[in-house]
Design an enzyme around this catalytic site. Structure first.
Site, PDB file in Angstrom:
ATOM      1  N   GLU A 212     -55.865 -65.142  -3.782  1.00  0.00           N
ATOM      2  CA  GLU A 212     -54.647 -66.194  -3.482  1.00  0.00           C
ATOM      3  C   GLU A 212     -55.183 -67.380  -2.762  1.00  0.00           C
ATOM      4  OE1 GLU A 212     -54.913 -62.716  -2.978  1.00  0.00           O
ATOM      5  OE2 GLU A 212     -52.961 -61.738  -2.968  1.00  0.00           O
ATOM      6  N   GLY A 267     -59.827 -58.186   9.680  1.00  0.00           N
ATOM      7  CA  GLY A 267     -58.962 -59.370   9.045  1.00  0.00           C
ATOM      8  C   GLY A 267     -57.675 -59.477   9.928  1.00  0.00           C
ATOM      9  N   ARG A 268     -56.817 -58.161  10.271  1.00  0.00           N
ATOM     10  CA  ARG A 268     -55.643 -58.206  10.900  1.00  0.00           C
ATOM     11  C   ARG A 268     -55.870 -58.382  12.449  1.00  0.00           C
ATOM     12  NH1 ARG A 268     -57.154 -54.029   8.002  1.00  0.00           N
ATOM     13  NH2 ARG A 268     -57.591 -51.935   8.915  1.00  0.00           N
ATOM     14  N   GLU A 353     -51.800 -51.338   7.589  1.00  0.00           N
ATOM     15  CA  GLU A 353     -52.931 -51.482   6.799  1.00  0.00           C
ATOM     16  C   GLU A 353     -54.049 -50.606   7.596  1.00  0.00           C
ATOM     17  OE1 GLU A 353     -54.140 -55.224   4.289  1.00  0.00           O
ATOM     18  OE2 GLU A 353     -55.411 -55.298   6.249  1.00  0.00           O
ATOM     19  N   HIS A 384     -26.024 -57.071  12.477  1.00  0.00           N
ATOM     20  CA  HIS A 384     -24.993 -57.036  11.464  1.00  0.00           C
ATOM     21  C   HIS A 384     -25.670 -56.951  10.158  1.00  0.00           C
ATOM     22  CE1 HIS A 384     -22.217 -58.917  14.517  1.00  0.00           C
ATOM     23  NE2 HIS A 384     -23.376 -59.366  15.047  1.00  0.00           N
ATOM     24  N   LYS A 512     -55.987 -55.182  -6.359  1.00  0.00           N
ATOM     25  CA  LYS A 512     -56.632 -56.345  -6.329  1.00  0.00           C
ATOM     26  C   LYS A 512     -57.294 -56.514  -7.712  1.00  0.00           C
ATOM     27  CE  LYS A 512     -57.865 -58.235  -1.749  1.00  0.00           C
ATOM     28  NZ  LYS A 512     -59.187 -58.083  -1.058  1.00  0.00           N
TER      29      LYS A 512
HETATM   30  O1  F6P Z   1     -54.991 -57.356   2.333  1.00  0.00           O
HETATM   31  C1  F6P Z   1     -56.251 -57.030   2.568  1.00  0.00           C
HETATM   32  C2  F6P Z   1     -57.174 -57.952   3.363  1.00  0.00           C
HETATM   33  O2  F6P Z   1     -58.422 -57.469   3.025  1.00  0.00           O
HETATM   34  C3  F6P Z   1     -56.800 -57.930   4.693  1.00  0.00           C
HETATM   35  O3  F6P Z   1     -57.447 -56.897   5.753  1.00  0.00           O
HETATM   36  C4  F6P Z   1     -57.255 -59.469   5.100  1.00  0.00           C
HETATM   37  O4  F6P Z   1     -56.554 -59.649   6.386  1.00  0.00           O
HETATM   38  C5  F6P Z   1     -56.843 -60.169   4.030  1.00  0.00           C
HETATM   39  O5  F6P Z   1     -57.113 -59.249   2.591  1.00  0.00           O
HETATM   40  C6  F6P Z   1     -57.391 -61.551   3.751  1.00  0.00           C
HETATM   41  O6  F6P Z   1     -58.767 -61.162   3.477  1.00  0.00           O
HETATM   42  P1  F6P Z   1     -59.701 -62.678   3.633  1.00  0.00           P
HETATM   43  O7  F6P Z   1     -59.529 -63.054   5.215  1.00  0.00           O
HETATM   44  O8  F6P Z   1     -61.377 -62.191   3.461  1.00  0.00           O
HETATM   45  O9  F6P Z   1     -59.146 -63.719   2.637  1.00  0.00           O
END
Ligand code: F6P
Length: 550
Positions: A212, A267-268, A353, A384, A512
């Site tokens: 993406e 990532g998170r 996650e 509401h 994916k």
């Molecule tokens: O959603 C899966 C994931 O691997 C997350 O853990 C991560 O935050 C996201 O995709 C984006 O990953 P990247 O920073 O590698 O683009």
């Protein structure tokens, strides 16, 4: 049965839950005048009231036994000292190093990571100062007016949430927006109206392989070049944040324009790294640093406070109590501050996650529930929408209410109204309305006996519905940092209790990979094969019914 569900601590909680099954919180409050004092905790600017939970002193003692049995303190220490606790990826888990404002050395494989962390922070500061101050200009010498953060998941949710939450600190001459979804509508509508000469793209992807993000970055680059930006000006308009210099170079972005991330940042949990660059661009680096300060204060509290007076530990244990012993399947987060509108979505990733796992660290199937469904939306709008179900539905849904005491906006008494609604909802959920109260109300309204009996059951609110309330002075960068760190550590506590690895996310990979294969099949001439009949049928329907090339 697993070792956990067989453990004395677990069994004791199961037995205790049965003894509390018929106890109403309103009775507890009637019998314990000191309940608020006993079950609330202050930390700096934050007040956590957890007295409206179905707990007694004994419940807490038993939950703390469970935490000790899980060696929670040892696991906290392991995380902070950089052990490789993410075992399936063989990585340390060190988002706490990114905001380690004390600069206490933290070693990974014998090397202190703090100099590298500080060097990237210094680069971010210099860059943000340059862009915001106007010394970093676009290709025609004009200053940057719009920043577009491109990333998804952890490379988007935290920064996007924080930029929205801290809008009062934003400067109008540097507007920050985000593109995450591969739905082309998002990038198309974001770019519409932007001027390539004054737009900066920050492409954030730890891996720099996320489809993406790369698709959106490609679209942004094509837009830039198509609207008069020269190829040799790309450097002024695209920067990357990634752990992979090679992947950035493969994507033909200048590696010199890369801000580094490390494999020990999940990532998170990455908004504290250069993934937070869009935040620093939006509100200024010093404000971003205040977020780090707030998070660090929470880290120090989490690391050093005794378990029974430790905010993330208490929040985590309360969640375990409802999920594993009182049958709750979801947890709702309701900020009474519209600028925290993306906070529930951010928490969904952090919690679901992380702890959406079905096996323990050792790979054994769990025989207990792990993460509940996390959801939510700001009050009062949500009152509401879904609050009816919270008050009178059949499920137990614990609620976290979050509210600032002061608003950044003074609109004639409306903040007091907002706060009053927040406090009223937790009171109503806890107290409910009994049949006798419903009857009395209807009788007072003049209904006859038969009508009262007909109506009363519909007016009854069972009550005994649990909630936490988190109050803070105002939503400033420091407080936001502390709040986020609070929930990050809550997730850690729960993952530790559940014996799972909260730091991998293998489940995301399956879909994916399949998407890549189906993308090729959507453009193929021959009918799909090799999937189940439903998926084959859907692919073929799309292949035949849609316009090619879209
Ligand atoms: O959603 C899966 C994931 O691997 C997350 O853990 C991560 O935050 C996201 O995709 C984006 O990953 P990247 O920073 O590698 O683009």
């Amino acid at each position: 049965m697993s070792a956990l569900t067989q453990s004395a601590a677990w069994q004791a909680l199961q037995g205790h839950a049965k003894t509390l099954a018929r106890v109403q919180m309103r009775e507890m409050f009637a019998q314990e005048p000191g309940r608020f004092g006993r079950f609330s905790l202050r930390l700096g600017d934050l007040l956590l009231d957890y007295s409206k939970n179905r707990i007694t002193t004994k419940t807490l003692a038993l939950l703390l036994d469970l935490a000790r049995a899980a060696e929670l303190e040892g696991w906290i220490e392991r995380m902070f000292r950089g052990d490789r606790i993410n075992t399936t990826e063989d990585r340390a888990v060190l988002h706490v190093a990114l905001r380690n404002r004390s600069n206490r050395p933290i070693q990974v494989e014998g090397v202190d990571v703090m100099p590298a962390v500080n060097a990237v922070l210094a680069r971010m500061r210099e860059f943000a100062l340059g862009v915001r101050g106007g010394s970093w200009t676009g290709f025609d010498g004009r200053r940057i007016g719009d920043v577009v953060g491109i990333g998804i998941g952890g490379s988007n949710l935290g920064p996007e949430m924080a930029v929205a939450a801290l809008r009062p600190y934003a400067t109008p001459h540097c507007r920050v927006r985000f593109v995450s979804n591969v739905d082309g509508a998002q990038i198309a509508t974001t770019l519409a109206g932007l001027d390539p000469a004054t737009t900066l793209f920050v492409v954030v992807s730890k891996s720099f392989t996320t489809s993406e993000t790369l698709a959106n970055a490609r679209a942004a680059r094509a837009w830039f070049l198509g609207k008069g930006g020269a190829a040799d000006a790309l450097d002024k308009h695209f920067v990357a944040v990634s752990a992979s210099a090679q992947a950035v170079a493969d994507f033909r972005l200048n590696p010199a324009r890369r801000f580094e991330m490390w494999d020990w940042v999940g990532g998170r949990f990455s908004m504290w790294s250069a993934a937070g660059l869009p935040i620093a661009l939006g509100i200024g680096f010093d404000r971003f640093a205040e977020m780090l300060d707030g998070a660090h204060a929470m880290d120090e509290h989490f690391r050093t406070a005794p378990l029974n007076a430790n905010m993330p530990v208490l929040l985590g244990l309360l969640g375990v109590w409802y999920t594993n012993f009182l049958g709750a399947g979801s947890h709702v987060v309701v900020p009474y501050d519209r600028s925290l509108g993306r906070f529930p979505a951010f928490l969904q990733q952090v919690e679901m996650e992380s702890n959406g796992k079905h096996v323990t660290r050792d790979g054994a199937a769990v025989d207990y529930a792990t993460v509940p469904v996390v959801w939510g939306a700001p009050g009062t709008d949500s009152q509401h929408a879904f609050f009816q179900a919270l008050h009178q539905g059949t499920a137990v849904v614990p609620v976290d209410f979050l509210a600032p005491l002061e608003s950044h906006y003074t609109v004639d008494g409306q903040h007091a109204m907002l706060l009053a609604n927040c406090l009223a909802q937790s009171e109503a959920l806890m107290n409910g309305k009994t049949a006798a109260e419903a009857r009395a109300e209807l009788t007072a309204a003049g209904l006859d006996g038969a009508a009262v009996e007909r109506q009363a059951p519909h007016r009854v609110c069972p009550g005994n519905r649990p909630s936490n309330t988190l109050l803070f002075r105002r939503l400033d960068p420091r407080t936001l940092g502390a709040l986020i760190a609070l929930y990050e550590h809550k997730v850690f506590v729960q993952g530790t209790i559940w014996r799972i690895n909260a730091f991998d996310q293998w489940g995301v990979e399956l879909g994916k990979k399949l998407a890549g294969r189906i993308l090729a099949e959507l453009g193929a001439q021959e009918p799909a094969a090799g999937h189940d009949a439903s998926t084959n049928g859907l692919i073929d329907y799309c292949r035949q019914a849609r316009r090619p090339g879209g």
